[in-house]
Design a protein around this motif. Sequence first.
Motif, PDB file in Angstrom:
ATOM      1  N   GLU A 115      42.374  38.076  36.646  1.00  0.00           N
ATOM      2  CA  GLU A 115      42.819  38.499  35.316  1.00  0.00           C
ATOM      3  C   GLU A 115      42.648  40.010  35.111  1.00  0.00           C
ATOM      4  OE1 GLU A 115      40.880  36.611  31.998  1.00  0.00           O
ATOM      5  OE2 GLU A 115      38.901  37.238  32.619  1.00  0.00           O
ATOM      6  N   ALA A 161      40.022  41.539  24.159  1.00  0.00           N
ATOM      7  CA  ALA A 161      39.566  41.151  25.509  1.00  0.00           C
ATOM      8  C   ALA A 161      38.282  40.350  25.347  1.00  0.00           C
ATOM      9  CB  ALA A 161      39.346  42.396  26.361  1.00  0.00           C
ATOM     10  N   GLY A 162      38.448  39.057  25.156  1.00  0.00           N
ATOM     11  CA  GLY A 162      37.274  38.221  24.928  1.00  0.00           C
ATOM     12  C   GLY A 162      36.722  38.392  23.527  1.00  0.00           C
ATOM     13  N   SER A 180      35.926  43.186  21.711  1.00  0.00           N
ATOM     14  CA  SER A 180      35.299  42.296  22.689  1.00  0.00           C
ATOM     15  C   SER A 180      33.995  41.735  22.113  1.00  0.00           C
ATOM     16  CB  SER A 180      35.043  43.089  23.977  1.00  0.00           C
ATOM     17  OG  SER A 180      34.397  42.290  24.923  1.00  0.00           O
ATOM     18  N   ASN A 184      46.370  39.832  23.444  1.00  0.00           N
ATOM     19  CA  ASN A 184      45.191  39.062  23.839  1.00  0.00           C
ATOM     20  C   ASN A 184      45.386  38.600  25.282  1.00  0.00           C
ATOM     21  OD1 ASN A 184      42.716  37.541  23.460  1.00  0.00           O
ATOM     22  ND2 ASN A 184      44.002  35.705  23.409  1.00  0.00           N
ATOM     23  N   ILE A 185      44.274  38.471  25.990  1.00  0.00           N
ATOM     24  CA  ILE A 185      44.339  37.919  27.343  1.00  0.00           C
ATOM     25  C   ILE A 185      43.657  36.555  27.341  1.00  0.00           C
ATOM     26  CG2 ILE A 185      42.312  39.321  28.048  1.00  0.00           C
ATOM     27  CD1 ILE A 185      43.641  39.271  30.915  1.00  0.00           C
ATOM     28  N   HIS A 186      44.344  35.573  27.928  1.00  0.00           N
ATOM     29  CA  HIS A 186      43.835  34.192  27.921  1.00  0.00           C
ATOM     30  C   HIS A 186      43.820  33.655  29.351  1.00  0.00           C
ATOM     31  CE1 HIS A 186      42.930  30.324  26.102  1.00  0.00           C
ATOM     32  NE2 HIS A 186      43.736  29.793  26.993  1.00  0.00           N
ATOM     33  N   PRO A 187      42.729  32.994  29.747  1.00  0.00           N
ATOM     34  CA  PRO A 187      42.597  32.598  31.161  1.00  0.00           C
ATOM     35  C   PRO A 187      43.269  31.272  31.525  1.00  0.00           C
ATOM     36  CG  PRO A 187      40.584  32.100  30.003  1.00  0.00           C
ATOM     37  CD  PRO A 187      41.513  32.708  28.984  1.00  0.00           C
ATOM     38  N   HIS A 224      31.593  39.656  23.971  1.00  0.00           N
ATOM     39  CA  HIS A 224      30.461  39.345  24.857  1.00  0.00           C
ATOM     40  C   HIS A 224      30.331  40.312  26.024  1.00  0.00           C
ATOM     41  CE1 HIS A 224      29.421  35.877  22.544  1.00  0.00           C
ATOM     42  NE2 HIS A 224      30.662  35.438  22.610  1.00  0.00           N
ATOM     43  N   ASN A 225      30.745  39.851  27.185  1.00  0.00           N
ATOM     44  CA  ASN A 225      30.446  40.594  28.417  1.00  0.00           C
ATOM     45  C   ASN A 225      31.255  41.888  28.586  1.00  0.00           C
ATOM     46  OD1 ASN A 225      29.441  41.188  30.949  1.00  0.00           O
ATOM     47  ND2 ASN A 225      30.964  39.925  31.970  1.00  0.00           N
ATOM     48  N   GLY A 226      32.494  41.842  28.194  1.00  0.00           N
ATOM     49  CA  GLY A 226      33.306  43.063  28.262  1.00  0.00           C
ATOM     50  C   GLY A 226      33.699  43.485  29.663  1.00  0.00           C
ATOM     51  N   SER A 227      33.804  42.540  30.583  1.00  0.00           N
ATOM     52  CA  SER A 227      34.198  42.945  31.944  1.00  0.00           C
ATOM     53  C   SER A 227      35.673  43.383  31.971  1.00  0.00           C
ATOM     54  CB  SER A 227      33.934  41.841  32.966  1.00  0.00           C
ATOM     55  OG  SER A 227      34.692  40.702  32.674  1.00  0.00           O
ATOM     56  N   ASN A 228      36.491  42.782  31.121  1.00  0.00           N
ATOM     57  CA  ASN A 228      37.889  43.245  31.029  1.00  0.00           C
ATOM     58  C   ASN A 228      37.951  44.624  30.379  1.00  0.00           C
ATOM     59  OD1 ASN A 228      39.920  41.083  31.982  1.00  0.00           O
ATOM     60  ND2 ASN A 228      38.364  39.941  30.888  1.00  0.00           N
ATOM     61  N   LEU A 229      37.130  44.820  29.370  1.00  0.00           N
ATOM     62  CA  LEU A 229      37.024  46.153  28.755  1.00  0.00           C
ATOM     63  C   LEU A 229      36.690  47.183  29.832  1.00  0.00           C
ATOM     64  CD1 LEU A 229      36.443  48.286  26.480  1.00  0.00           C
ATOM     65  CD2 LEU A 229      34.112  47.355  26.407  1.00  0.00           C
TER      66      LEU A 229
HETATM   67  C1  GRF Z   1      38.227  36.493  29.720  1.00  0.00           C
HETATM   68  O1  GRF Z   1      38.202  35.414  30.579  1.00  0.00           O
HETATM   69  C2  GRF Z   1      39.487  36.528  28.905  1.00  0.00           C
HETATM   70  O2  GRF Z   1      40.584  35.976  29.551  1.00  0.00           O
HETATM   71  C3  GRF Z   1      39.114  35.695  27.706  1.00  0.00           C
HETATM   72  O3  GRF Z   1      37.761  35.968  27.469  1.00  0.00           O
HETATM   73  C4  GRF Z   1      37.127  36.383  28.659  1.00  0.00           C
HETATM   74  C5  GRF Z   1      36.450  37.686  28.390  1.00  0.00           C
HETATM   75  O4  GRF Z   1      35.644  38.110  29.449  1.00  0.00           O
HETATM   76  N1  GRF Z   1      39.943  35.954  26.572  1.00  0.00           N
HETATM   77  P1  GRF Z   1      34.940  39.541  29.385  1.00  0.00           P
HETATM   78  O5  GRF Z   1      34.154  39.606  28.089  1.00  0.00           O
HETATM   79  O6  GRF Z   1      36.018  40.579  29.418  1.00  0.00           O
HETATM   80  O7  GRF Z   1      34.038  39.620  30.572  1.00  0.00           O
END
Ligand code: GRF
Length: 199
Positions: free
Chosen positions: A179, A87-88, A8, A107-110, A10-15
């Motif tokens: 997501e 994840a980002g 990841s 990978n996750i894509h929005p 940046h923010n890592g909210s998905n993490l």
């Molecule tokens: C998410 O919107 C994901 O779909 C994309 O990058 C973003 C990462 O957000 N690949 P975060 O760093 O997990 O907050």
Amino acid sequence: MINMAVFSSHNGSNLQSIIDACKNKILDMRVSVVISNNSNSVALKRAKEEGIPCFHISSKKYTNSNELDNRILILLKEYNIEMIMLAGYMKKLGKKVLQRYKGRILNIHPALLPKYGGKGMYGEYVHQAVLKSGEKITGVTIHLVDEEYDTGSIINQCKIDVKNNDTVESLAKRVQKREKSFLIETLKLISEGTIKLEV
Ligand code: GRF
């Protein structure tokens, strides 16, 4: 239990939602290591707070891309990683990592790939493009990772309505909320074997 590495930038909210789902036993997985190319990322802070081994690995530290690739591979081996979740993560993975983990990197894509993907299509640029095209439906895609941005086989997708009065911000907010639950649903299907990876 699947040992996972999360990358990841940046923010890592998905993490964070993966970590929480593992802690709450919603997922039979473990985030064993977190890797970021950004030493100031919130993702690294989150990992530290959770006591998860985490590493800053970037081209600033490893100017030779082969060395960078090797360093990542060594860590993945050290932590017995079976699967990688991007994840980002804003960088491409090196050839050796791609080869070693072929079919096991997600990978996750929005947005609903193959539309609105590729280089430069991230964050608000994605939602901007979706709104500009007048789409009525957007979504989230989870796909396998290959050498290019956002082109690997699609594993799972969910749809999200675009509303008439949506702004980039309101759409981003709705997609970002959905997501996370969709990522956990998909990882659960993988850990249960309903979606088969070569794990
Ligand atoms: C998410 O919107 C994901 O779909 C994309 O990058 C973003 C990462 O957000 N690949 P975060 O760093 O997990 O907050």
